[in-house]
Design a protein around this motif. Structure first.
Motif, PDB file in Angstrom:
ATOM      1  N   PRO A   1       0.849  -1.193   0.000  1.00 14.25           N
ATOM      2  CA  PRO A   1       0.000   0.000   0.000  1.00 14.25           C
ATOM      3  C   PRO A   1       0.885   1.243   0.000  1.00 14.25           C
ATOM      4  O   PRO A   1       1.888   1.287   0.716  1.00 14.25           O
ATOM      5  CB  PRO A   1      -0.798  -0.119   1.299  1.00 14.25           C
ATOM      6  N   LYS A   2       0.537   2.224  -0.824  1.00 13.98           N
ATOM      7  CA  LYS A   2       1.325   3.459  -0.927  1.00 13.98           C
ATOM      8  C   LYS A   2       0.386   4.653  -1.027  1.00 13.98           C
ATOM      9  O   LYS A   2      -0.809   4.503  -1.245  1.00 13.98           O
ATOM     10  CB  LYS A   2       2.243   3.405  -2.137  1.00 13.98           C
ATOM     11  N   ILE A   3       0.964   5.850  -0.925  1.00  8.57           N
ATOM     12  CA  ILE A   3       0.213   7.102  -1.018  1.00  8.57           C
ATOM     13  C   ILE A   3       0.945   8.039  -1.964  1.00  8.57           C
ATOM     14  O   ILE A   3       2.169   8.226  -1.844  1.00  8.57           O
ATOM     15  CB  ILE A   3       0.050   7.760   0.368  1.00  8.57           C
TER      16      ILE A   3
ATOM     17  N   SER B   1      -0.172  13.638  -3.671  1.00 10.28           N
ATOM     18  CA  SER B   1      -1.421  14.376  -3.459  1.00 10.28           C
ATOM     19  C   SER B   1      -2.313  13.720  -2.406  1.00 10.28           C
ATOM     20  O   SER B   1      -3.402  14.192  -2.135  1.00 10.28           O
ATOM     21  CB  SER B   1      -2.188  14.496  -4.786  1.00 10.28           C
ATOM     22  N   GLY B   2      -1.848  12.598  -1.822  1.00  8.44           N
ATOM     23  CA  GLY B   2      -2.593  11.956  -0.745  1.00  8.44           C
ATOM     24  C   GLY B   2      -3.508  10.816  -1.168  1.00  8.44           C
ATOM     25  O   GLY B   2      -4.223  10.262  -0.343  1.00  8.44           O
ATOM     26  N   MET B   3      -3.482  10.443  -2.443  1.00  6.60           N
ATOM     27  CA  MET B   3      -4.339   9.361  -2.929  1.00  6.60           C
ATOM     28  C   MET B   3      -3.690   8.002  -2.616  1.00  6.60           C
ATOM     29  O   MET B   3      -2.517   7.797  -2.864  1.00  6.60           O
ATOM     30  CB  MET B   3      -4.557   9.473  -4.436  1.00  6.60           C
ATOM     31  N   GLU B   4      -4.471   7.090  -2.043  1.00  9.52           N
ATOM     32  CA  GLU B   4      -3.963   5.760  -1.719  1.00  9.52           C
ATOM     33  C   GLU B   4      -4.020   4.854  -2.948  1.00  9.52           C
ATOM     34  O   GLU B   4      -4.938   4.940  -3.751  1.00  9.52           O
ATOM     35  CB  GLU B   4      -4.790   5.143  -0.600  1.00  9.52           C
ATOM     36  N   TYR B   5      -3.002   3.987  -3.085  1.00  5.24           N
ATOM     37  CA  TYR B   5      -2.991   3.005  -4.170  1.00  5.24           C
ATOM     38  C   TYR B   5      -2.188   1.787  -3.726  1.00  5.24           C
ATOM     39  O   TYR B   5      -1.523   1.810  -2.684  1.00  5.24           O
ATOM     40  CB  TYR B   5      -2.428   3.606  -5.462  1.00  5.24           C
ATOM     41  N   MET B   6      -2.245   0.722  -4.522  1.00 10.04           N
ATOM     42  CA  MET B   6      -1.501  -0.500  -4.238  1.00 10.04           C
ATOM     43  C   MET B   6      -0.427  -0.682  -5.306  1.00 10.04           C
ATOM     44  O   MET B   6      -0.735  -0.696  -6.493  1.00 10.04           O
ATOM     45  CB  MET B   6      -2.428  -1.714  -4.227  1.00 10.04           C
TER      46      MET B   6
END
Length: 82
Positions: A48-50, A53-58
């Motif tokens: 999991p990463k960010i 701009s603060g959007m979470e993604y994998m």
């Protein structure tokens, strides 16, 4: 009455990731698993990463094929249908 379950099976074009119990460093993947693509078994990791701009993604990384796993003949070209 026995509580027997069938063995876990990875089906073609599917996979599973579990918490990485071998994680000892911050840069190690949080999740790891195996998936089968065109009947070839591969390792993969998920983190999991960010974004800035603060959007979470994998973050997903596909690794080498699992040694000893059955593979298709190298003479037939592989086509991935996504």
């Amino acid at each position: 009455m026995s509580d027997t379950r069938p063995a876990f099976e990875i089906r073609n074009n599917q996979g599973s990731a579990f918490i990485n119990k071998n994680k000892t460093e911050d840069w190690h993947a949080k999740f790891s698993g195996k998936c089968k693509i065109n009947e070839v078994l591969y390792y993969f990791t998920v983190n999991p990463k960010i974004t800035s701009s603060g959007m979470e993604y994998m973050d997903f990384r596909l690794g080498k094929a699992v040694e000893g796993a059955p593979t298709q003949a190298a003479s037939s070209p592989q086509k991935l249908d996504f």
